[in-house]
Design an enzyme around this catalytic site. Structure first.
Site, PDB file in Angstrom:
ATOM      1  N   ASP A 190       0.894  -1.170   0.000  1.00 53.95           N
ATOM      2  CA  ASP A 190       0.000   0.000   0.000  1.00 53.95           C
ATOM      3  C   ASP A 190       0.921   1.205   0.000  1.00 53.95           C
ATOM      4  O   ASP A 190       1.653   1.425   0.978  1.00 53.95           O
ATOM      5  CB  ASP A 190      -0.893  -0.016   1.254  1.00 53.95           C
ATOM      6  N   ILE A 191       0.890   1.982  -1.063  1.00 54.40           N
ATOM      7  CA  ILE A 191       1.864   3.078  -1.176  1.00 54.40           C
ATOM      8  C   ILE A 191       1.611   4.189  -0.149  1.00 54.40           C
ATOM      9  O   ILE A 191       2.462   5.042   0.046  1.00 54.40           O
ATOM     10  CB  ILE A 191       1.937   3.681  -2.608  1.00 54.40           C
ATOM     11  N   ALA A 198      -9.801  17.113  -9.825  1.00 51.73           N
ATOM     12  CA  ALA A 198      -8.695  16.790  -8.911  1.00 51.73           C
ATOM     13  C   ALA A 198      -7.797  15.728  -9.549  1.00 51.73           C
ATOM     14  O   ALA A 198      -6.567  15.756  -9.402  1.00 51.73           O
ATOM     15  CB  ALA A 198      -9.249  16.290  -7.582  1.00 51.73           C
ATOM     16  N   TYR A 199      -8.422  14.804 -10.260  1.00 57.99           N
ATOM     17  CA  TYR A 199      -7.659  13.732 -10.924  1.00 57.99           C
ATOM     18  C   TYR A 199      -6.690  14.335 -11.940  1.00 57.99           C
ATOM     19  O   TYR A 199      -5.507  13.978 -11.973  1.00 57.99           O
ATOM     20  CB  TYR A 199      -8.631  12.767 -11.608  1.00 57.99           C
ATOM     21  N   LYS A 235      -2.509  14.221 -11.990  1.00 55.99           N
ATOM     22  CA  LYS A 235      -1.722  13.632 -13.079  1.00 55.99           C
ATOM     23  C   LYS A 235      -0.803  14.659 -13.741  1.00 55.99           C
ATOM     24  O   LYS A 235       0.299  14.326 -14.178  1.00 55.99           O
ATOM     25  CB  LYS A 235      -2.653  12.977 -14.108  1.00 55.99           C
ATOM     26  N   VAL A 243      -9.171   2.962 -21.141  1.00 55.65           N
ATOM     27  CA  VAL A 243      -9.150   1.510 -20.973  1.00 55.65           C
ATOM     28  C   VAL A 243     -10.367   1.019 -20.178  1.00 55.65           C
ATOM     29  O   VAL A 243     -10.854   1.701 -19.255  1.00 55.65           O
ATOM     30  CB  VAL A 243      -7.830   1.097 -20.273  1.00 55.65           C
ATOM     31  N   THR A 303     -11.682  -0.505 -17.473  1.00 56.45           N
ATOM     32  CA  THR A 303     -11.328  -0.905 -16.100  1.00 56.45           C
ATOM     33  C   THR A 303     -12.389  -0.382 -15.139  1.00 56.45           C
ATOM     34  O   THR A 303     -13.251   0.409 -15.518  1.00 56.45           O
ATOM     35  CB  THR A 303      -9.966  -0.302 -15.664  1.00 56.45           C
TER      36      THR A 303
HETATM   37  N1  NAP Z   1      -8.392   3.251 -17.211  1.00 59.80           N
HETATM   38  C1  NAP Z   1      -8.050   4.315 -17.975  1.00 59.80           C
HETATM   39  O1  NAP Z   1      -8.693   4.597 -19.012  1.00 59.80           O
HETATM   40  C2  NAP Z   1      -6.893   5.189 -17.576  1.00 59.80           C
HETATM   41  C3  NAP Z   1      -6.593   6.295 -18.406  1.00 59.80           C
HETATM   42  C4  NAP Z   1      -5.512   7.096 -18.082  1.00 59.80           C
HETATM   43  C5  NAP Z   1      -4.732   6.776 -16.972  1.00 59.80           C
HETATM   44  N2  NAP Z   1      -5.053   5.695 -16.177  1.00 59.80           N
HETATM   45  C6  NAP Z   1      -4.173   5.401 -15.056  1.00 59.80           C
HETATM   46  O2  NAP Z   1      -3.775   4.033 -15.137  1.00 59.80           O
HETATM   47  C7  NAP Z   1      -3.524   3.503 -13.822  1.00 59.80           C
HETATM   48  C8  NAP Z   1      -4.341   2.262 -13.606  1.00 59.80           C
HETATM   49  O3  NAP Z   1      -5.715   2.607 -13.736  1.00 59.80           O
HETATM   50  P1  NAP Z   1      -6.878   1.534 -13.851  1.00 59.80           P
HETATM   51  O4  NAP Z   1      -7.870   2.067 -14.796  1.00 59.80           O
HETATM   52  O5  NAP Z   1      -6.318   0.169 -14.037  1.00 59.80           O
HETATM   53  O6  NAP Z   1      -7.521   1.683 -12.368  1.00 59.80           O
HETATM   54  P2  NAP Z   1      -8.209   0.626 -11.403  1.00 59.80           P
HETATM   55  O7  NAP Z   1      -8.824  -0.465 -12.166  1.00 59.80           O
HETATM   56  O8  NAP Z   1      -9.047   1.447 -10.475  1.00 59.80           O
HETATM   57  O9  NAP Z   1      -6.958   0.032 -10.581  1.00 59.80           O
HETATM   58  C9  NAP Z   1      -6.222   0.840  -9.723  1.00 59.80           C
HETATM   59  C10 NAP Z   1      -5.283  -0.016  -8.911  1.00 59.80           C
HETATM   60  O10 NAP Z   1      -4.561   0.821  -7.997  1.00 59.80           O
HETATM   61  C11 NAP Z   1      -4.668   0.257  -6.713  1.00 59.80           C
HETATM   62  N3  NAP Z   1      -4.467   1.224  -5.654  1.00 59.80           N
HETATM   63  C12 NAP Z   1      -5.214   2.304  -5.345  1.00 59.80           C
HETATM   64  N4  NAP Z   1      -4.715   2.901  -4.254  1.00 59.80           N
HETATM   65  C13 NAP Z   1      -3.614   2.210  -3.887  1.00 59.80           C
HETATM   66  C14 NAP Z   1      -2.673   2.328  -2.842  1.00 59.80           C
HETATM   67  N5  NAP Z   1      -2.770   3.279  -1.897  1.00 59.80           N
HETATM   68  N6  NAP Z   1      -1.640   1.447  -2.768  1.00 59.80           N
HETATM   69  C15 NAP Z   1      -1.545   0.472  -3.675  1.00 59.80           C
HETATM   70  N7  NAP Z   1      -2.421   0.271  -4.661  1.00 59.80           N
HETATM   71  C16 NAP Z   1      -3.441   1.137  -4.759  1.00 59.80           C
HETATM   72  C17 NAP Z   1      -6.036  -0.397  -6.690  1.00 59.80           C
HETATM   73  O11 NAP Z   1      -6.140  -1.316  -5.628  1.00 59.80           O
HETATM   74  P3  NAP Z   1      -7.593  -1.804  -5.056  1.00 59.80           P
HETATM   75  O12 NAP Z   1      -8.073  -2.900  -5.957  1.00 59.80           O
HETATM   76  O13 NAP Z   1      -7.249  -2.257  -3.677  1.00 59.80           O
HETATM   77  O14 NAP Z   1      -8.504  -0.603  -5.067  1.00 59.80           O
HETATM   78  C18 NAP Z   1      -6.007  -1.056  -8.061  1.00 59.80           C
HETATM   79  O15 NAP Z   1      -5.245  -2.226  -8.022  1.00 59.80           O
HETATM   80  C19 NAP Z   1      -3.852   4.648 -12.863  1.00 59.80           C
HETATM   81  O16 NAP Z   1      -2.671   5.351 -12.564  1.00 59.80           O
HETATM   82  C20 NAP Z   1      -4.792   5.521 -13.684  1.00 59.80           C
HETATM   83  O17 NAP Z   1      -4.839   6.840 -13.207  1.00 59.80           O
HETATM   84  C21 NAP Z   1      -6.118   4.917 -16.455  1.00 59.80           C
END
Ligand code: NAP
Length: 282
Positions: free
Chosen positions: A60-61, A189-190, A194, A226, A228
């Protein structure tokens, strides 16, 4: 000593996709990490069913004890770290009911301040030729910041980490007062978190350039839009495609001149973070 890669927040989503791809492409051990051990172990089981052999460590960061446990483990087991993907992040949903001040504080806490602290804790154990990837976003593009003065400040190639930390703290304070927009920020905020992470990456590469360890490289990526949990599954790209830019940046060969401190779009295009143009809107 064998080589080792760590991906933060990789029990699901893009992080999971990055671990999956690194398992077949990275020559060494690949660590799937999660803040919740059960969710992490379930993800490991899913990858094992595909014949892959990821390793697991809790992380957990935002928890200093968890960060030092991982660091100590890596030092004892591998003597250092070769690849780090800072993927963990949060995003409030568009219809979230928490006040903007709360969203700003919590989002910046994880996506910027604790990611920075995590880097500061872990970077001392990076080995020469290490590759670090900060997973930013299209929302982290500087051109999307409305205020010209703010943009100019963040674009400065000599921006210091103290300057940047002050700007990001000011965002959180202004959000609490409702003055963030008059200070040049937009209403996300997001996006602010970033933009901060992307600005940080450029500073971190400058710090790497001055480091005695040879050939340390860090880049920031936009993974694409993506499918997710974060996007409520509205993104069209599968996690495998969302992993492409991060895996590319994680596997930059030793001695490569570029990309370095660069902004990498999801099909591996290198983008000028200050001036663009962007290859696509998202
Ligand atoms: N999806 C997109 O379209 C998109 C676009 C641009 C950028 N991004 C970036 O890509 C990255 C991954 O996004 P995603 O869409 O895969 O999001 P996601 O499905 O919500 O997954 C986020 C991951 O981060 C973990 N996490 C959150 N807080 C944490 C903490 N304090 N310590 C350790 N792990 C933690 C979550 O754990 P839990 O399962 O425990 O919550 C989960 O495993 C992020 O940086 C996001 O901002 C995503």
């Amino acid at each position: 000593m064998s080589r080792v890669a760590v991906v933060t927040g990789s029990n699901k989503g893009i992080g999971f996709g990055i671990v999956k791809d690194l398992c077949s492409k990275f020559e060494g051990s690949v660590y799937l990490t999660s803040r919740d051990e059960q969710r992490g172990k379930a993800a490991i089981a899913d990858l094992e069913k595909l014949g892959l052999k990821p390793k697991y460590h809790q992380l957990d960061i935002t928890d200093d004890a968890s960060v030092s446990a991982l660091k100590d483990y890596l030092v004892q087991t591998y003597g250092g770290l070769d690849v780090l993907v800072n993927n963990a992040a949060i995003a409030f949903k568009n219809d979230a009911t928490e006040p903007f001040s709360v969203q700003a504080k919590e989002t910046l806490h994880i996506n910027f301040f604790k990611t920075l602290d995590f880097c500061d804790a872990i970077f001392p154990i990076l080995r020469p030729h290490a590759r670090v990837v900060n997973v930013s976003s299209s929302a982290g593009f500087l051109g999307r910041v409305p205020g010209e003065e703010l943009k100019k400040k963040l674009a400065n190639p000599d921006l210091t980490r103290e300057d940047l930390i002050a700007v990001m703290k000011d965002f959180v304070e202004s959000a609490a007062e409702g003055t963030h927009q008059s200070k040049g920020w937009g209403n996300s905020a997001y996006a602010a978190s970033k933009v901060g992470l992307s600005a940080l990456t450029r500073i971190q590469q400058r710090e790497f350039n001055a480091d005695t360890r040879e050939d340390l490289v860090i880049n920031h990526v936009h993974p694409g839009y993506v499918d997710t949990d974060m996007t409520s599954h509205k993104g069209p790209l599968p996690i495998e495609e969302g992993a492409v830019s991060s895996v590319f940046a994680a596997l930059i060969p030793p001695g490569a001149a570029s990309p370095k401190g660069d902004y990498i779009w999801f099909k591996k295009e290198i983008v000028d973070w200050v001036n663009g143009p962007l290859p696509s809107q998202y």
